[in-house]
Scaffold this motif. Structure first.
Motif, PDB file in Angstrom:
ATOM      1  N   ARG A  87       0.812  -1.226   0.000  1.00  0.00           N
ATOM      2  CA  ARG A  87       0.000   0.000   0.000  1.00  0.00           C
ATOM      3  C   ARG A  87       0.845   1.276   0.000  1.00  0.00           C
ATOM      4  N   ARG A  88       1.729   1.407   0.982  1.00  0.00           N
ATOM      5  CA  ARG A  88       2.446   2.678   1.114  1.00  0.00           C
ATOM      6  C   ARG A  88       3.405   2.918  -0.054  1.00  0.00           C
ATOM      7  N   LEU A  89       4.016   1.844  -0.596  1.00  0.00           N
ATOM      8  CA  LEU A  89       4.906   2.027  -1.746  1.00  0.00           C
ATOM      9  C   LEU A  89       4.107   2.391  -2.991  1.00  0.00           C
ATOM     10  N   TYR A  90       2.925   1.797  -3.140  1.00  0.00           N
ATOM     11  CA  TYR A  90       2.047   2.128  -4.275  1.00  0.00           C
ATOM     12  C   TYR A  90       1.671   3.616  -4.231  1.00  0.00           C
ATOM     13  N   LEU A  91       1.257   4.094  -3.074  1.00  0.00           N
ATOM     14  CA  LEU A  91       0.823   5.488  -2.957  1.00  0.00           C
ATOM     15  C   LEU A  91       1.985   6.454  -3.169  1.00  0.00           C
ATOM     16  N   LEU A  92       3.158   6.133  -2.604  1.00  0.00           N
ATOM     17  CA  LEU A  92       4.321   6.999  -2.793  1.00  0.00           C
ATOM     18  C   LEU A  92       4.723   7.044  -4.269  1.00  0.00           C
ATOM     19  N   GLY A  93       4.740   5.872  -4.920  1.00  0.00           N
ATOM     20  CA  GLY A  93       5.142   5.828  -6.319  1.00  0.00           C
ATOM     21  C   GLY A  93       4.207   6.614  -7.223  1.00  0.00           C
ATOM     22  N   THR A  94       2.908   6.447  -7.035  1.00  0.00           N
ATOM     23  CA  THR A  94       1.965   7.147  -7.912  1.00  0.00           C
ATOM     24  C   THR A  94       1.955   8.655  -7.649  1.00  0.00           C
ATOM     25  N   ALA A  95       2.303   9.072  -6.435  1.00  0.00           N
ATOM     26  CA  ALA A  95       2.449  10.508  -6.175  1.00  0.00           C
ATOM     27  C   ALA A  95       3.637  11.076  -6.952  1.00  0.00           C
ATOM     28  N   LEU A  96       4.730  10.307  -7.031  1.00  0.00           N
ATOM     29  CA  LEU A  96       5.891  10.746  -7.813  1.00  0.00           C
ATOM     30  C   LEU A  96       5.550  10.885  -9.297  1.00  0.00           C
ATOM     31  N   VAL A  97       4.650  10.035  -9.795  1.00  0.00           N
ATOM     32  CA  VAL A  97       4.232  10.121 -11.196  1.00  0.00           C
ATOM     33  C   VAL A  97       3.581  11.477 -11.479  1.00  0.00           C
ATOM     34  N   GLY A  98       2.731  11.938 -10.560  1.00  0.00           N
ATOM     35  CA  GLY A  98       2.099  13.245 -10.734  1.00  0.00           C
ATOM     36  C   GLY A  98       3.117  14.372 -10.730  1.00  0.00           C
ATOM     37  N   LEU A 122      11.109   6.174 -11.569  1.00  0.00           N
ATOM     38  CA  LEU A 122      11.084   5.762 -10.162  1.00  0.00           C
ATOM     39  C   LEU A 122       9.650   5.614  -9.662  1.00  0.00           C
ATOM     40  N   GLY A 123       8.787   6.557 -10.044  1.00  0.00           N
ATOM     41  CA  GLY A 123       7.404   6.513  -9.570  1.00  0.00           C
ATOM     42  C   GLY A 123       6.634   5.317 -10.090  1.00  0.00           C
ATOM     43  N   THR A 124       6.855   4.966 -11.355  1.00  0.00           N
ATOM     44  CA  THR A 124       6.118   3.845 -11.937  1.00  0.00           C
ATOM     45  C   THR A 124       6.694   2.491 -11.559  1.00  0.00           C
ATOM     46  N   SER A 125       7.772   2.482 -10.773  1.00  0.00           N
ATOM     47  CA  SER A 125       8.405   1.217 -10.381  1.00  0.00           C
ATOM     48  C   SER A 125       7.655   0.499  -9.262  1.00  0.00           C
ATOM     49  N   ALA A 126       6.702   1.164  -8.641  1.00  0.00           N
ATOM     50  CA  ALA A 126       6.059   0.580  -7.455  1.00  0.00           C
ATOM     51  C   ALA A 126       4.860  -0.305  -7.782  1.00  0.00           C
ATOM     52  N   ALA A 127       4.106   0.034  -8.803  1.00  0.00           N
ATOM     53  CA  ALA A 127       2.799  -0.599  -8.990  1.00  0.00           C
ATOM     54  C   ALA A 127       2.884  -2.077  -9.348  1.00  0.00           C
ATOM     55  N   PHE A 128       3.806  -2.464 -10.245  1.00  0.00           N
ATOM     56  CA  PHE A 128       3.856  -3.864 -10.659  1.00  0.00           C
ATOM     57  C   PHE A 128       4.297  -4.789  -9.521  1.00  0.00           C
ATOM     58  N   PRO A 129       5.396  -4.495  -8.785  1.00  0.00           N
ATOM     59  CA  PRO A 129       5.720  -5.337  -7.630  1.00  0.00           C
ATOM     60  C   PRO A 129       4.603  -5.363  -6.589  1.00  0.00           C
ATOM     61  N   ALA A 130       3.953  -4.214  -6.368  1.00  0.00           N
ATOM     62  CA  ALA A 130       2.851  -4.177  -5.405  1.00  0.00           C
ATOM     63  C   ALA A 130       1.701  -5.072  -5.867  1.00  0.00           C
ATOM     64  N   SER A 131       1.405  -5.049  -7.169  1.00  0.00           N
ATOM     65  CA  SER A 131       0.320  -5.872  -7.702  1.00  0.00           C
ATOM     66  C   SER A 131       0.631  -7.359  -7.574  1.00  0.00           C
ATOM     67  N   MET A 132       1.851  -7.769  -7.906  1.00  0.00           N
ATOM     68  CA  MET A 132       2.225  -9.173  -7.803  1.00  0.00           C
ATOM     69  C   MET A 132       2.216  -9.634  -6.347  1.00  0.00           C
ATOM     70  N   SER A 133       2.617  -8.752  -5.422  1.00  0.00           N
ATOM     71  CA  SER A 133       2.567  -9.085  -4.000  1.00  0.00           C
ATOM     72  C   SER A 133       1.125  -9.266  -3.533  1.00  0.00           C
ATOM     73  N   LEU A 134       0.238  -8.379  -3.981  1.00  0.00           N
ATOM     74  CA  LEU A 134      -1.179  -8.499  -3.639  1.00  0.00           C
ATOM     75  C   LEU A 134      -1.777  -9.783  -4.214  1.00  0.00           C
ATOM     76  N   LEU A 135      -1.380 -10.143  -5.439  1.00  0.00           N
ATOM     77  CA  LEU A 135      -1.863 -11.380  -6.041  1.00  0.00           C
ATOM     78  C   LEU A 135      -1.465 -12.582  -5.204  1.00  0.00           C
ATOM     79  N   ARG A 136      -0.214 -12.593  -4.740  1.00  0.00           N
ATOM     80  CA  ARG A 136       0.255 -13.732  -3.942  1.00  0.00           C
ATOM     81  C   ARG A 136      -0.500 -13.807  -2.618  1.00  0.00           C
ATOM     82  N   SER A 137      -0.716 -12.662  -1.942  1.00  0.00           N
ATOM     83  CA  SER A 137      -1.433 -12.691  -0.665  1.00  0.00           C
ATOM     84  C   SER A 137      -2.891 -13.109  -0.863  1.00  0.00           C
TER      85      SER A 137
END
Length: 462
Positions: A87-98, A122-137
């Motif tokens: 969660r927190r890495l996703y939010l930080l990354g997408t804020a950097l995109v803006g 750097l900002g777009t680097s968070a979403a894919f690892p976060a998504s794969m982690s969410l898929l595994r959980s």
């Protein structure tokens, strides 16, 4: 008790045990930020070069800057996802995109644009690892061994935006100029922030404080950066860059082998040859994909004489084919056949560049674009499914990040090739020289796919 803590105990009586569909929207939207920005720029390079009066060898830094930042950032942020939750890495990354979108919109020169692209990487680097982690959980919570439907949705959305990007970029450029290609990131970032804040689960505090291997991350970043700077401008005078990369890499390996909680567990990775082969396939496949994508887009504008909007529309058939192929094959977990067919089609697609010239008919260019969509639709999803089956579940985020790292290292190889072969402009002779190189790369990719017998096991027990 947080939602993630409740999930870890399994569904309560009367609760739905299926995948939490609310997660799909932020996962998909976040994961497409990188491909849409990568592909939109393909038709913006020529207008940007004209605006700042710089040659293709300098505008190539706009491509290389994003991919360098992404190649370094994906595994680093992926490891932080494993440690602190998505969660927190996703939010930080997408804020950097803006923030990157604002900087690019207001950039007064080329190097400010390059800085914007680095921040965007750097900002777009968070979403894919976060998504794969969410898929595994979610897989562990629901008991579904392979959520193939969600994996397919992620792959289809990435395919769609990667290949619709040139058409979107051409439309934005035709409407308000190339700066709109950067400005569009501001509303996309806001949408991700809202969806992520509403629906992504909060991380459960760990039983003990996890240590972050900051020195390992810095050594990894330093080694990769040295190699990538050399690839961006390969010359004998820059001999010190690969030497620096090798020395830093050796120190990194020594540290990781001795660390209690390494950034990249090299022992585990070294004991997983199938995963290493997946990384190698990713590197080879995307070297070809990105070299074609950017090289072909520039050539149809300079070598064939079409404008940015027409170039974007010319790549639209690639999107249709890729999405159709992914949708038709996505539910099948087996990957070996997809990779072999994709490699053959990729080889034929780059070979078809050899007879092209300034008078090639538009219908032929459209047909080639549609044909190249076949490997686009097969290879990315197959490698993603292979990673999901082969990676250590506890390190899914960092493994997913490494998969993207090899993808963007391939993109950097492609950017270097474009800079070398298009040094005097995107001419037909430069396109033909690059095509011969890509024929060799695709031949090696095909051999790797055929030789990897472990691929036959992927998907059989899904």
């Amino acid at each position: 008790m947080t939602r993630l803590a409740r999930r870890s105990r399994g569904p309560r009586q009367g609760e739905r045990s299926g995948f939490d569909r609310r997660l799909v929207a932020p996962m998909v939207l976040g994961s497409v930020l990188n491909p849409v920005n990568s592909s939109m720029l393909a038709v913006a390079l020529v207008p940007i070069g004209r605006a700042f009066d710089v040659p293709p060898s300098q505008t190539a830094w706009l491509v290389s800057g994003l991919y360098l930042a992404t190649a370094v950032g994906q595994p680093v942020i992926g490891r932080l996802v494993d440690t602190f939750g998505p969660r927190r890495l996703y939010l930080l990354g997408t804020a950097l995109v803006g923030a990157a979108g604002l900087l690019g919109t207001l950039a007064p020169n080329l190097w400010a644009l390059v800085a914007s692209r680095v921040l965007l990487g750097l900002g777009t680097s968070a979403a894919f690892p976060a998504s794969m982690s969410l898929l595994r959980s979610e897989s562990e919570r629901t008991g579904e061994k392979s959520p193939s439907g969600v994996l397919t949705a992620l792959s289809v959305s990435n395919q769609v935006f990667a290949v619709v990007g040139p058409a979107l970029g051409g439309l934005l450029i035709g409407t308000g100029g190339w700066r709109l290609v950067f400005a569009v990131n501001v509303p996309l970032s806001l949408a991700c922030l809202v969806l992520g804040a509403l629906w992504l689960p909060r991380a459960t505090p760990p039983a003990r404080a996890a240590r972050t291997d900051t020195p390992g991350m810095l050594l990894f970043a330093g080694s990769l950066t040295a190699f990538m700077f050399f690839l961006m401008d390969p010359a004998v005078a820059h001999w010190y860059l690969p030497v620096l990369g090798l020395v830093t890499g050796a120190v990194f390996v020594r540290r990781e082998l001795r660390a209690d909680e390494p950034f990249i567990d090299l022992r585990v990775l070294g004991g997983n040859p199938p995963l290493l082969m997946t990384f190698a396939r990713q590197l080879l496949a995307y070297t070809t994909s990105y070299a074609f994508f950017y090289g072909y887009s520039q050539w149809v504008q300079e070598g064939r004489g079409l404008d940015a909007s027409q170039a974007g529309l010319l790549l639209l058939p690639l999107s249709v084919t890729a999405v159709g192929v992914t949708a038709l094959t996505g539910r099948r977990g087996q990957v070996r056949g997809k990779l072999v067919v994709g490699a053959v089609c990729q080889c034929l697609g780059v070979a078809a560049l050899l007879p092209l010239g300034g008078d090639s008919p538009v219908w032929l260019l459209v047909l080639l674009s549609a044909a190249v969509g076949i490997p686009h639709g097969l290879i990315g999803l197959a490698n993603q499914n292979a990673l999901y089956a082969q990676a250590d579940p506890a390190r899914m985020g960092s493994s997913a990040g490494l998969l993207r790292t090899f993808m963007y290292v391939g993109a950097l190889f492609a950017s270097a090739a474009n800079a070398v072969f298009f040094r005097a402009g995107a001419t037909s002779s430069g396109l033909h020289s690059m095509a011969w190189l890509l024929v060799g790369v695709t031949a090696v990719f095909l051999l790797v796919c055929v030789a990897d017998r472990s691929l036959g096991r992927v998907g059989r027990d899904a």
